[in-house]
Write a protein that holds these residues in place. Sequence first.
Motif, PDB file in Angstrom:
ATOM      1  N   VAL A 124     -35.281 -25.687 -27.691  1.00  0.00           N
ATOM      2  CA  VAL A 124     -36.479 -25.901 -28.514  1.00  0.00           C
ATOM      3  C   VAL A 124     -36.525 -27.306 -29.109  1.00  0.00           C
ATOM      4  O   VAL A 124     -37.395 -27.607 -29.923  1.00  0.00           O
ATOM      5  CB  VAL A 124     -36.599 -24.839 -29.627  1.00  0.00           C
ATOM      6  CG1 VAL A 124     -36.745 -23.453 -29.021  1.00  0.00           C
ATOM      7  CG2 VAL A 124     -35.411 -24.896 -30.582  1.00  0.00           C
ATOM      8  N   GLY A 125     -35.585 -28.165 -28.714  1.00  0.00           N
ATOM      9  CA  GLY A 125     -35.715 -29.574 -29.062  1.00  0.00           C
ATOM     10  C   GLY A 125     -35.048 -30.035 -30.341  1.00  0.00           C
ATOM     11  O   GLY A 125     -35.489 -31.020 -30.948  1.00  0.00           O
ATOM     12  N   VAL A 126     -33.978 -29.372 -30.767  1.00  0.00           N
ATOM     13  CA  VAL A 126     -33.265 -29.849 -31.958  1.00  0.00           C
ATOM     14  C   VAL A 126     -32.596 -31.186 -31.669  1.00  0.00           C
ATOM     15  O   VAL A 126     -32.314 -31.529 -30.520  1.00  0.00           O
ATOM     16  CB  VAL A 126     -32.209 -28.826 -32.438  1.00  0.00           C
ATOM     17  CG1 VAL A 126     -32.869 -27.546 -32.889  1.00  0.00           C
ATOM     18  CG2 VAL A 126     -31.166 -28.562 -31.361  1.00  0.00           C
ATOM     19  N   ASP A 127     -32.344 -31.931 -32.725  1.00  0.00           N
ATOM     20  CA  ASP A 127     -31.689 -33.233 -32.579  1.00  0.00           C
ATOM     21  C   ASP A 127     -30.173 -33.129 -32.581  1.00  0.00           C
ATOM     22  O   ASP A 127     -29.481 -34.068 -32.173  1.00  0.00           O
ATOM     23  CB  ASP A 127     -32.123 -34.163 -33.712  1.00  0.00           C
ATOM     24  CG  ASP A 127     -33.615 -34.435 -33.676  1.00  0.00           C
ATOM     25  OD1 ASP A 127     -34.074 -35.099 -32.729  1.00  0.00           O
ATOM     26  OD2 ASP A 127     -34.322 -33.962 -34.587  1.00  0.00           O
ATOM     27  N   GLY A 128     -29.660 -32.020 -33.078  1.00  0.00           N
ATOM     28  CA  GLY A 128     -28.219 -31.846 -33.135  1.00  0.00           C
ATOM     29  C   GLY A 128     -27.870 -30.446 -33.585  1.00  0.00           C
ATOM     30  O   GLY A 128     -28.740 -29.647 -33.963  1.00  0.00           O
ATOM     31  N   LEU A 129     -26.582 -30.139 -33.539  1.00  0.00           N
ATOM     32  CA  LEU A 129     -26.073 -28.828 -33.929  1.00  0.00           C
ATOM     33  C   LEU A 129     -25.034 -29.002 -35.033  1.00  0.00           C
ATOM     34  O   LEU A 129     -24.278 -29.971 -35.025  1.00  0.00           O
ATOM     35  CB  LEU A 129     -25.416 -28.130 -32.733  1.00  0.00           C
ATOM     36  CG  LEU A 129     -26.223 -28.055 -31.437  1.00  0.00           C
ATOM     37  CD1 LEU A 129     -25.346 -27.531 -30.305  1.00  0.00           C
ATOM     38  CD2 LEU A 129     -27.458 -27.182 -31.621  1.00  0.00           C
ATOM     39  N   GLU A 130     -25.008 -28.061 -35.968  1.00  0.00           N
ATOM     40  CA  GLU A 130     -23.956 -28.045 -36.987  1.00  0.00           C
ATOM     41  C   GLU A 130     -23.274 -26.685 -36.916  1.00  0.00           C
ATOM     42  O   GLU A 130     -23.907 -25.655 -37.157  1.00  0.00           O
ATOM     43  CB  GLU A 130     -24.525 -28.283 -38.385  1.00  0.00           C
ATOM     44  CG  GLU A 130     -23.439 -28.386 -39.457  1.00  0.00           C
ATOM     45  CD  GLU A 130     -24.005 -28.658 -40.840  1.00  0.00           C
ATOM     46  OE1 GLU A 130     -23.958 -29.824 -41.282  1.00  0.00           O
ATOM     47  OE2 GLU A 130     -24.500 -27.696 -41.471  1.00  0.00           O
ATOM     48  N   LEU A 131     -21.993 -26.694 -36.559  1.00  0.00           N
ATOM     49  CA  LEU A 131     -21.236 -25.455 -36.451  1.00  0.00           C
ATOM     50  C   LEU A 131     -20.728 -25.081 -37.838  1.00  0.00           C
ATOM     51  O   LEU A 131     -19.959 -25.822 -38.447  1.00  0.00           O
ATOM     52  CB  LEU A 131     -20.063 -25.625 -35.483  1.00  0.00           C
ATOM     53  CG  LEU A 131     -20.367 -26.305 -34.136  1.00  0.00           C
ATOM     54  CD1 LEU A 131     -19.140 -26.260 -33.236  1.00  0.00           C
ATOM     55  CD2 LEU A 131     -21.580 -25.690 -33.453  1.00  0.00           C
ATOM     56  N   ASN A 132     -21.165 -23.932 -38.332  1.00  0.00           N
ATOM     57  CA  ASN A 132     -20.855 -23.525 -39.700  1.00  0.00           C
ATOM     58  C   ASN A 132     -19.515 -22.799 -39.746  1.00  0.00           C
ATOM     59  O   ASN A 132     -19.426 -21.601 -39.493  1.00  0.00           O
ATOM     60  CB  ASN A 132     -21.976 -22.626 -40.239  1.00  0.00           C
ATOM     61  CG  ASN A 132     -21.778 -22.259 -41.696  1.00  0.00           C
ATOM     62  OD1 ASN A 132     -20.703 -22.427 -42.254  1.00  0.00           O
ATOM     63  ND2 ASN A 132     -22.821 -21.736 -42.322  1.00  0.00           N
ATOM     64  N   PHE A 133     -18.473 -23.544 -40.084  1.00  0.00           N
ATOM     65  CA  PHE A 133     -17.142 -22.969 -40.277  1.00  0.00           C
ATOM     66  C   PHE A 133     -16.784 -22.969 -41.763  1.00  0.00           C
ATOM     67  O   PHE A 133     -15.617 -23.101 -42.125  1.00  0.00           O
ATOM     68  CB  PHE A 133     -16.091 -23.777 -39.506  1.00  0.00           C
ATOM     69  CG  PHE A 133     -16.273 -23.776 -38.015  1.00  0.00           C
ATOM     70  CD1 PHE A 133     -16.791 -22.675 -37.360  1.00  0.00           C
ATOM     71  CD2 PHE A 133     -15.936 -24.889 -37.265  1.00  0.00           C
ATOM     72  CE1 PHE A 133     -16.961 -22.675 -35.979  1.00  0.00           C
ATOM     73  CE2 PHE A 133     -16.096 -24.905 -35.886  1.00  0.00           C
ATOM     74  CZ  PHE A 133     -16.612 -23.795 -35.242  1.00  0.00           C
ATOM     75  N   GLY A 134     -17.798 -22.835 -42.623  1.00  0.00           N
ATOM     76  CA  GLY A 134     -17.544 -23.041 -44.035  1.00  0.00           C
ATOM     77  C   GLY A 134     -17.882 -21.915 -44.982  1.00  0.00           C
ATOM     78  O   GLY A 134     -17.245 -21.776 -46.020  1.00  0.00           O
ATOM     79  N   CYS A 135     -18.898 -21.096 -44.693  1.00  0.00           N
ATOM     80  CA  CYS A 135     -19.339 -20.101 -45.675  1.00  0.00           C
ATOM     81  C   CYS A 135     -18.195 -19.160 -46.047  1.00  0.00           C
ATOM     82  O   CYS A 135     -17.585 -18.546 -45.175  1.00  0.00           O
ATOM     83  CB  CYS A 135     -20.516 -19.306 -45.128  1.00  0.00           C
ATOM     84  SG  CYS A 135     -22.061 -20.231 -45.137  1.00  0.00           S
ATOM     85  N   VAL A 170     -22.783 -32.685 -31.786  1.00  0.00           N
ATOM     86  CA  VAL A 170     -22.234 -31.510 -32.466  1.00  0.00           C
ATOM     87  C   VAL A 170     -21.525 -31.955 -33.746  1.00  0.00           C
ATOM     88  O   VAL A 170     -20.581 -32.745 -33.705  1.00  0.00           O
ATOM     89  CB  VAL A 170     -21.254 -30.746 -31.559  1.00  0.00           C
ATOM     90  CG1 VAL A 170     -20.537 -29.645 -32.345  1.00  0.00           C
ATOM     91  CG2 VAL A 170     -21.991 -30.149 -30.365  1.00  0.00           C
ATOM     92  N   ILE A 171     -22.006 -31.435 -34.872  1.00  0.00           N
ATOM     93  CA  ILE A 171     -21.394 -31.673 -36.181  1.00  0.00           C
ATOM     94  C   ILE A 171     -20.616 -30.419 -36.560  1.00  0.00           C
ATOM     95  O   ILE A 171     -21.115 -29.306 -36.391  1.00  0.00           O
ATOM     96  CB  ILE A 171     -22.467 -31.944 -37.253  1.00  0.00           C
ATOM     97  CG1 ILE A 171     -23.416 -33.062 -36.819  1.00  0.00           C
ATOM     98  CG2 ILE A 171     -21.827 -32.270 -38.594  1.00  0.00           C
ATOM     99  CD1 ILE A 171     -24.680 -33.148 -37.671  1.00  0.00           C
ATOM    100  N   ALA A 195     -19.277 -35.430 -35.078  1.00  0.00           N
ATOM    101  CA  ALA A 195     -19.301 -35.750 -36.512  1.00  0.00           C
ATOM    102  C   ALA A 195     -18.774 -34.539 -37.265  1.00  0.00           C
ATOM    103  O   ALA A 195     -18.680 -33.436 -36.713  1.00  0.00           O
ATOM    104  CB  ALA A 195     -20.713 -36.094 -36.974  1.00  0.00           C
ATOM    105  N   VAL A 196     -18.426 -34.746 -38.526  1.00  0.00           N
ATOM    106  CA  VAL A 196     -18.044 -33.635 -39.400  1.00  0.00           C
ATOM    107  C   VAL A 196     -18.914 -33.694 -40.646  1.00  0.00           C
ATOM    108  O   VAL A 196     -19.397 -34.764 -41.036  1.00  0.00           O
ATOM    109  CB  VAL A 196     -16.549 -33.677 -39.790  1.00  0.00           C
ATOM    110  CG1 VAL A 196     -15.677 -33.373 -38.586  1.00  0.00           C
ATOM    111  CG2 VAL A 196     -16.171 -35.022 -40.404  1.00  0.00           C
ATOM    112  N   SER A 197     -19.126 -32.536 -41.260  1.00  0.00           N
ATOM    113  CA  SER A 197     -19.874 -32.488 -42.521  1.00  0.00           C
ATOM    114  C   SER A 197     -19.067 -31.689 -43.528  1.00  0.00           C
ATOM    115  O   SER A 197     -18.347 -30.759 -43.179  1.00  0.00           O
ATOM    116  CB  SER A 197     -21.259 -31.867 -42.318  1.00  0.00           C
ATOM    117  OG  SER A 197     -21.171 -30.539 -41.831  1.00  0.00           O
TER     118      SER A 197
END
Length: 426
Positions: A124-135, A170-171, A195-197
């Motif tokens: 669907v055209g996202v600019d990037g992904l953030e893998l949620n390993f935090g909640c 991939v963040i 990247a990392v967030s």
Amino acid sequence: MADLTTNLAGIQSPNPFWLASAPPTNSGYQVQRAFEAGWGGAVWKTLGDPILNVSSRFAAVGFNGQRVAGFNNIELITDRPLEVNLKEIYETKKKFPNHAIIASLMVEPQQEKWHEIVKKVEDVGVDGLELNFGCPHGMAERGMGAASGQVPDLVEKQTYWAKEVAQTPVIVKLTPNITDITVTAEAAVRGGADAVSMINTINSLAGVDIHSWNTIPHVAGKGAHGGYCGPAVKPIALNMVAECARSPFINVPISGMGGVSNWQEAVEFMLMGATGVQVCTAAMHHGFRIVEDMIQGLNYYLDERGIEKVSDIVGKAVSKYSDWGNLDLNYKVVARIDPDTCINCNKCHISCEDTSHQCIDMLKDPSGKSYLKVREEDCVGCNLCSIVCPVDGAISMVELPNEQPPMTWNERQAALQATAAQRLDV
């Protein structure tokens, strides 16, 4: 005006201010309102398998008149169907092609699950992904979120699975509920993260109602730990960003978050190595239009210093951050009280006398007027008096000249060991 555009691992954004994956990015309507207000990007509220949320989800911790010094939530990832979210992501990206849309993802730690959701979302055209390993709540009890993020091998493996099929950057979003965040950041890099967030929310219990004895918040008289964020967590987040930024093994961009409420705090995160920042609690407290002040303030800050691009400040303070053992033991500052500004509230004297080094004297001049004076020979420069003083500028911390050369603890220990070795040789 300065150039505020950012590039996080190939993700372009008109400014460094993104909304974090959270309730403010739960729908296309909200994200579009945010972009209209001026936000440069948004990380869509975490997508995954359908879940059920509870009612009564948020709580705030107030302090000294501030209603939201900290914010606690027990809400899980999106409870909206994946197909609905994907449709709205597509429509939003089509309407705002120059704004960054990143999809936050969370699925069970299985290769096929990651492959499936990455492909669907990228279509669907996202600019990037953030893998949620935090909640830290709810999803962690199902083996996802922080439960994965606390295990370096799982971080590395799942990052690798996502990267196997990902066509966009991939963040990896890291949990702060760990002893050393650089360990999991390095694992993400080994897995191929672009990247990392950091940071996600911190395990917490907002409070207990001392009248009903219910936790805050509670669901029909029962409570659970939640995720803590907001201004109170900023020092923790800033430290973790700095630790990753100065690590030679974490050579990827950082998206910083955790208590960012204004442009000044955003600058702090960028000086400590973040390419840009993500914001949640401040937007929930004050609305999307806070970004107007953030953009204006950042522009003024850069223009005032003759800095042409916001990217030029990224990491500029990292070299000033080190371990305690590298600090100069011979550096000396003392407190000095300005008698013309001091209001004689005696807070500095009380704090110093009761809880510090007993070096502020209460004296009287020839006319009998009381005044406060620091005994500089006994002052250790702890800063406590200047911190508790209610009057700006009444107490200054002044550097004293020192004839001794700089000497750190590490240098001192090395010198002692060298001396001991010489004695053994003799």
